[in-house]
Scaffold this motif. Structure first.
Motif, PDB file in Angstrom:
ATOM      1  N   VAL A 168       0.465  -1.124  -0.153  1.00  0.00           N
ATOM      2  CA  VAL A 168      -0.039  -0.504   0.024  1.00  0.00           C
ATOM      3  C   VAL A 168       0.630   1.340   0.337  1.00  0.00           C
ATOM      4  CG1 VAL A 168      -1.410   1.589   1.559  1.00  0.00           C
ATOM      5  CG2 VAL A 168      -1.904  -1.339   1.172  1.00  0.00           C
ATOM      6  N   GLN A 169       1.927   0.984   0.430  1.00  0.00           N
ATOM      7  CA  GLN A 169       2.328   2.796   0.913  1.00  0.00           C
ATOM      8  C   GLN A 169       3.385   3.064  -0.139  1.00  0.00           C
ATOM      9  OE1 GLN A 169       6.885   3.636   3.056  1.00  0.00           O
ATOM     10  NE2 GLN A 169       5.634   2.182   4.328  1.00  0.00           N
ATOM     11  N   GLU A 170       3.835   1.847  -1.446  1.00  0.00           N
ATOM     12  CA  GLU A 170       4.983   1.269  -2.247  1.00  0.00           C
ATOM     13  C   GLU A 170       3.726   2.433  -3.000  1.00  0.00           C
ATOM     14  OE1 GLU A 170       7.733   1.711  -3.207  1.00  0.00           O
ATOM     15  OE2 GLU A 170       8.087   1.342  -0.577  1.00  0.00           O
ATOM     16  N   GLN A 171       2.639   2.114  -3.045  1.00  0.00           N
ATOM     17  CA  GLN A 171       1.293   2.065  -3.881  1.00  0.00           C
ATOM     18  C   GLN A 171       1.514   4.149  -3.720  1.00  0.00           C
ATOM     19  OE1 GLN A 171      -1.599  -0.806  -3.464  1.00  0.00           O
ATOM     20  NE2 GLN A 171      -1.536  -2.089  -5.685  1.00  0.00           N
ATOM     21  N   ILE A 172       1.230   4.359  -2.454  1.00  0.00           N
ATOM     22  CA  ILE A 172       0.778   5.770  -2.416  1.00  0.00           C
ATOM     23  C   ILE A 172       2.146   6.702  -3.229  1.00  0.00           C
ATOM     24  CG2 ILE A 172       0.974   7.063   0.011  1.00  0.00           C
ATOM     25  CD1 ILE A 172      -0.001   5.227   1.145  1.00  0.00           C
ATOM     26  N   ARG A 173       2.972   5.743  -3.024  1.00  0.00           N
ATOM     27  CA  ARG A 173       4.259   7.289  -3.777  1.00  0.00           C
ATOM     28  C   ARG A 173       4.216   6.538  -4.999  1.00  0.00           C
ATOM     29  NH1 ARG A 173       8.520   7.517   0.073  1.00  0.00           N
ATOM     30  NH2 ARG A 173       8.229   6.339   1.810  1.00  0.00           N
ATOM     31  N   VAL A 174       3.707   5.887  -5.072  1.00  0.00           N
ATOM     32  CA  VAL A 174       2.887   5.750  -6.730  1.00  0.00           C
ATOM     33  C   VAL A 174       2.266   7.137  -7.512  1.00  0.00           C
ATOM     34  CG1 VAL A 174       3.147   4.714  -9.115  1.00  0.00           C
ATOM     35  CG2 VAL A 174       4.149   3.703  -7.279  1.00  0.00           C
ATOM     36  N   VAL A 175       1.219   6.708  -6.856  1.00  0.00           N
ATOM     37  CA  VAL A 175       0.381   7.754  -6.654  1.00  0.00           C
ATOM     38  C   VAL A 175       0.907   9.138  -6.434  1.00  0.00           C
ATOM     39  CG1 VAL A 175      -2.120   8.469  -6.036  1.00  0.00           C
ATOM     40  CG2 VAL A 175      -1.366   6.252  -6.722  1.00  0.00           C
ATOM     41  N   MET A 176       1.932   9.555  -5.839  1.00  0.00           N
ATOM     42  CA  MET A 176       1.975  11.462  -5.057  1.00  0.00           C
ATOM     43  C   MET A 176       3.045  11.533  -6.586  1.00  0.00           C
ATOM     44  SD  MET A 176       3.231  10.363  -1.263  1.00  0.00           S
ATOM     45  CE  MET A 176       5.002  11.749  -0.802  1.00  0.00           C
ATOM     46  N   LYS A 177       3.248  11.180  -7.018  1.00  0.00           N
ATOM     47  CA  LYS A 177       4.534  11.308  -7.907  1.00  0.00           C
ATOM     48  C   LYS A 177       3.667  12.395  -9.141  1.00  0.00           C
ATOM     49  CE  LYS A 177       7.946   7.448  -8.096  1.00  0.00           C
ATOM     50  NZ  LYS A 177       8.664   6.389  -8.213  1.00  0.00           N
ATOM     51  N   GLU A 178       2.193  11.591  -9.096  1.00  0.00           N
ATOM     52  CA  GLU A 178       2.125  12.294 -10.356  1.00  0.00           C
ATOM     53  C   GLU A 178       1.382  13.989 -10.230  1.00  0.00           C
ATOM     54  OE1 GLU A 178      -2.226  10.381 -10.171  1.00  0.00           O
ATOM     55  OE2 GLU A 178      -1.054   8.672 -10.375  1.00  0.00           O
ATOM     56  N   PHE A 179       1.450  14.519  -8.499  1.00  0.00           N
ATOM     57  CA  PHE A 179       1.627  15.440  -8.345  1.00  0.00           C
ATOM     58  C   PHE A 179       2.567  16.948  -7.776  1.00  0.00           C
ATOM     59  CE2 PHE A 179      -1.821  13.145  -7.156  1.00  0.00           C
ATOM     60  CZ  PHE A 179      -2.996  13.968  -6.987  1.00  0.00           C
ATOM     61  N   ALA A 180       2.490  17.155  -8.579  1.00  0.00           N
ATOM     62  CA  ALA A 180       3.819  18.871  -8.652  1.00  0.00           C
ATOM     63  C   ALA A 180       4.462  19.133  -7.631  1.00  0.00           C
ATOM     64  CB  ALA A 180       3.472  19.882  -9.584  1.00  0.00           C
ATOM     65  N   LYS A 181       3.229  19.110  -6.486  1.00  0.00           N
ATOM     66  CA  LYS A 181       4.138  19.391  -4.961  1.00  0.00           C
ATOM     67  C   LYS A 181       5.135  18.496  -4.076  1.00  0.00           C
ATOM     68  CE  LYS A 181       2.463  23.836  -4.292  1.00  0.00           C
ATOM     69  NZ  LYS A 181       1.819  25.003  -3.585  1.00  0.00           N
ATOM     70  N   LEU A 182       4.408  17.506  -4.861  1.00  0.00           N
ATOM     71  CA  LEU A 182       4.981  15.849  -4.360  1.00  0.00           C
ATOM     72  C   LEU A 182       5.637  14.845  -4.962  1.00  0.00           C
ATOM     73  CD1 LEU A 182       1.294  15.109  -2.518  1.00  0.00           C
ATOM     74  CD2 LEU A 182       2.952  16.044  -1.811  1.00  0.00           C
ATOM     75  N   SER A 183       5.846  14.829  -5.882  1.00  0.00           N
ATOM     76  CA  SER A 183       6.753  14.605  -7.228  1.00  0.00           C
ATOM     77  C   SER A 183       7.807  14.131  -6.734  1.00  0.00           C
ATOM     78  CB  SER A 183       6.647  14.588  -8.503  1.00  0.00           C
ATOM     79  OG  SER A 183       6.755  16.265  -8.440  1.00  0.00           O
ATOM     80  N   GLY A 184       8.310  14.822  -6.558  1.00  0.00           N
ATOM     81  CA  GLY A 184      10.208  15.748  -5.657  1.00  0.00           C
ATOM     82  C   GLY A 184      10.763  14.162  -4.698  1.00  0.00           C
ATOM     83  N   GLU A 241      -1.784   3.728   7.110  1.00  0.00           N
ATOM     84  CA  GLU A 241      -3.067   3.122   7.831  1.00  0.00           C
ATOM     85  C   GLU A 241      -4.300   3.575   7.736  1.00  0.00           C
ATOM     86  OE1 GLU A 241      -1.548   4.603  11.768  1.00  0.00           O
ATOM     87  OE2 GLU A 241       0.701   3.165  11.632  1.00  0.00           O
ATOM     88  N   VAL A 242      -4.768   4.484   7.312  1.00  0.00           N
ATOM     89  CA  VAL A 242      -6.081   4.965   7.249  1.00  0.00           C
ATOM     90  C   VAL A 242      -6.585   3.585   5.816  1.00  0.00           C
ATOM     91  CG1 VAL A 242      -7.414   6.218   6.485  1.00  0.00           C
ATOM     92  CG2 VAL A 242      -6.108   7.071   8.006  1.00  0.00           C
ATOM     93  N   LEU A 243      -5.722   3.599   4.931  1.00  0.00           N
ATOM     94  CA  LEU A 243      -5.993   3.078   3.776  1.00  0.00           C
ATOM     95  C   LEU A 243      -6.629   1.339   4.107  1.00  0.00           C
ATOM     96  CD1 LEU A 243      -4.498   4.806   1.125  1.00  0.00           C
ATOM     97  CD2 LEU A 243      -6.702   4.757   0.660  1.00  0.00           C
ATOM     98  N   ARG A 244      -5.598   1.091   5.085  1.00  0.00           N
ATOM     99  CA  ARG A 244      -5.174   0.063   5.104  1.00  0.00           C
ATOM    100  C   ARG A 244      -6.770  -0.284   5.753  1.00  0.00           C
ATOM    101  NH1 ARG A 244       0.206  -1.997   6.233  1.00  0.00           N
ATOM    102  NH2 ARG A 244       0.927  -2.617   4.893  1.00  0.00           N
ATOM    103  N   THR A 245      -7.249   0.445   6.613  1.00  0.00           N
ATOM    104  CA  THR A 245      -8.243   0.523   7.517  1.00  0.00           C
ATOM    105  C   THR A 245      -9.665   0.392   7.053  1.00  0.00           C
ATOM    106  OG1 THR A 245      -7.097   2.123   9.712  1.00  0.00           O
ATOM    107  CG2 THR A 245      -9.281   1.450   9.527  1.00  0.00           C
ATOM    108  N   GLN A 246      -9.855   1.335   5.907  1.00  0.00           N
ATOM    109  CA  GLN A 246     -10.600   1.377   4.943  1.00  0.00           C
ATOM    110  C   GLN A 246     -10.687  -0.171   3.881  1.00  0.00           C
ATOM    111  OE1 GLN A 246     -12.871   2.778   5.408  1.00  0.00           O
ATOM    112  NE2 GLN A 246     -14.668   3.015   4.271  1.00  0.00           N
ATOM    113  N   LEU A 247      -9.902  -0.484   3.509  1.00  0.00           N
ATOM    114  CA  LEU A 247      -9.672  -1.714   2.238  1.00  0.00           C
ATOM    115  C   LEU A 247      -9.444  -3.015   2.959  1.00  0.00           C
ATOM    116  CD1 LEU A 247      -6.783  -0.669   1.146  1.00  0.00           C
ATOM    117  CD2 LEU A 247      -8.257  -1.199   0.136  1.00  0.00           C
ATOM    118  N   ASP A 248      -9.591  -2.541   4.767  1.00  0.00           N
ATOM    119  CA  ASP A 248     -10.163  -4.239   5.679  1.00  0.00           C
ATOM    120  C   ASP A 248     -11.230  -4.482   5.722  1.00  0.00           C
ATOM    121  OD1 ASP A 248      -7.907  -5.753   5.988  1.00  0.00           O
ATOM    122  OD2 ASP A 248      -7.087  -3.827   7.800  1.00  0.00           O
TER     123      ASP A 248
END
Lengths: 386, 88
Positions: free
Chosen positions: B4-20, B74-81
């Motif tokens: 989940v954490q790795e996937q969050i990092r992938v999604v973050m790269k789509e945003f200019a303020k977070l990609s770096g 943590e929040v995403l995991r809880t919701q996924l569960d």
């Protein structure tokens, strides 16, 4: 004004309603003069100080009155019935103090500020960043002998010349990103203050909010230990929208009361009493009061409990600011319509002119369009279960 | 390593303020101090919900949820569960 005396606990034993009533009467007595001369309402602020009302938001354990959010907004409303500028100065001071007592209760200057009942101004606006609270241009620097330094060009520093302390935002360091902000409380004697413009405005003239250049030197322990973004989200923005709304509702209520007074007088003289604008103004004002009451209830778990502010709360508070600021302009306009020329006049007991001018500031203090643009984004996250 | 954490990092790269910072920032580091702002957090939320096929409740939409990659995980995991679908 005596700012060196200790807290007068006997003054604080006066119930806040009584103390606010007294300050309101003093403020009302000087409101016309304060407005005409665009001068600071020192008599009313002295009255607030004498009754311990400058420490209204400060918890009792820290030497303040420990007033609830509900009582603070009500006090703002009552003060505005007397003088909009006095009420706004008091409200802005409470907002600064709330940031300090909630996020840096151990601040080295805070005890002194409370004991001596300092008036604390905020220096958040800045040349080059417009009115965006969450951006700064100037950064905190290192002085030659270990102290910290900051030079900031504040564009609108309310009661800047009349404050004993300043809550200033800045970048964490001179090379920090624009959003990496800190806040610091500095005392008047730590600031070289140079006024760089005038304050000659349509309304809220007594807030005396011209631009200033500030040169500050202070200790690192004066920096609030929490990033300013958290302070803004948890305290400064909620308190601002709620207390400002209280002030604006007080102004609208005063205008409506003056319209009613005119109608009653006309009725006694045997002329048509009821002006159709009055029930419309009354209905609109009731709506604004309802929106404020709902927002207080929504914010209480965050302000008085320990809850985290949600996006939904942020959107509701932005809507409060936009809604109330627009509604009060309408209420005051309708009230003037009912008063007729007596309301249009700058003089006399039925004048609504100053109030009409004062409330024009409401949509501008954090521009409504900016807040609506923010809410256009925030509302995308609402789940419809509110 | 959390998927989940790795996937969050992938999604973050789509945003200019977070990609770096998406790849390098520590999972517990404060994102608000590293460039996150409220509008970016809203856009990131909508994208993460779409990516993971979940909808976070209003009470989870706080500043703390977006404080760090760990908090979001943590929040995403809880919701996924809660919603019974597992992304990792």
């Amino acid at each position: 004004m005596n700012t060196t005396q200790g807290p007068d606990t006997s003054a604080q034993s006066v119930p806040w309603e009584e103390a606010v009533g007294r300050a309101r009467r003093v403020a009302a007595g000087k409101a016309v003069e304060v407005d005409r001369a665009a001068r600071f309402p020192e008599e009313a602020v002295d009255a607030l100080r004498e009754d311990g009302l400058l420490g209204a938001v400060v918890p009792v354990r820290l030497g303040g009155r420990g007033m609830s959010l509900r009582d603070l907004t009500r006090a703002a409303e009552l003060l505005a019935r007397g003088c909009g500028s006095t009420a706004m100065v008091w409200a802005m001071h409470q907002i600064q103090l709330a940031c300090l007592v909630r996020h840096h209760p151990g601040a080295p200057l805070l005890r002194r500020a409370v004991e001596e009942q300092w008036l604390i101004a905020s220096v958040t606006s800045e040349a080059g960043v417009g009115g965006d609270l969450r951006r700064s241009a100037a950064g905190v620097g290192q002085g030659a002998t270990g102290e910290l330094t900051l030079h900031k060009q504040g564009t609108t520093v309310s009661y800047g010349e009349h404050a004993q302390g300043y809550l200033v935002t800045a970048l964490r360091g001179t090379d920090s990103d624009q959003g990496d902000q800190v806040a610091v409380l500095v005392s008047r004697d730590q600031v070289k203050l140079v006024r760089t413009g005038e304050w000659n405005t349509l309304g809220m003239r007594g807030t005396c909010s011209p631009p200033f250049d500030l040169d500050m030197t202070f200790g690192s322990d004066q920096l609030l230990p929490v990033p300013f973004g958290d302070i803004a989200a948890r305290t400064m923005v909620p308190f601002s929208h709620l207390l400002w709304s209280g002030v604006w509702i007080g102004l609208a209520a005063e205008a409506l009361q003056r319209a009613l007074n005119v109608s009653v007088r006309r009725g006694r003289a045997g002329r048509t009493a009821a002006h159709p604008s009055i029930p419309i103004a009354h209905t609109r004002l009731a709506g604004a009061r309802g929106q404020l009451a709902a927002a207080i209830a929504a914010a209480e778990p965050v302000i008085e409990g320990g809850s985290e502010p949600t996006i939904a709360l942020g959107a509701e508070l932005n809507a409060l600011k936009v809604g109330v600021s627009e509604t009060v302009c309408e209420v005051v306009r309708l009230s003037m319509e009912a008063c007729g020329m007596a309301g249009f006049s700058e003089d006399g007991p039925h004048s609504v002119a100053r109030i009409l001018r004062d409330v024009q500031s409401a949509p501008l203090m954090i521009g409504n369009r900016r807040l609506l643009a923010t809410n256009a984004q925030l509302l995308l996250t609402l789940r419809g279960d509110q | 390593m959390s998927c989940v954490q790795e996937q969050i990092r992938v999604v973050m790269k789509e945003f200019a303020k977070l990609s770096g910072i998406a790849d390098g920032i520590a999972e517990g580091a404060d994102l608000w101090e590293a460039g996150m702002d409220s509008l970016t957090s809203v856009q990131l939320l909508l994208r993460l919900e779409d990516y993971f096929g979940v909808e976070l409740p209003d009470e989870a939409l706080t500043r703390e949820t977006f404080r760090s990659i760990r908090a979001m995980t943590e929040v995403l995991r809880t919701q996924l569960d809660r919603e019974g679908s597992h992304a990792s």
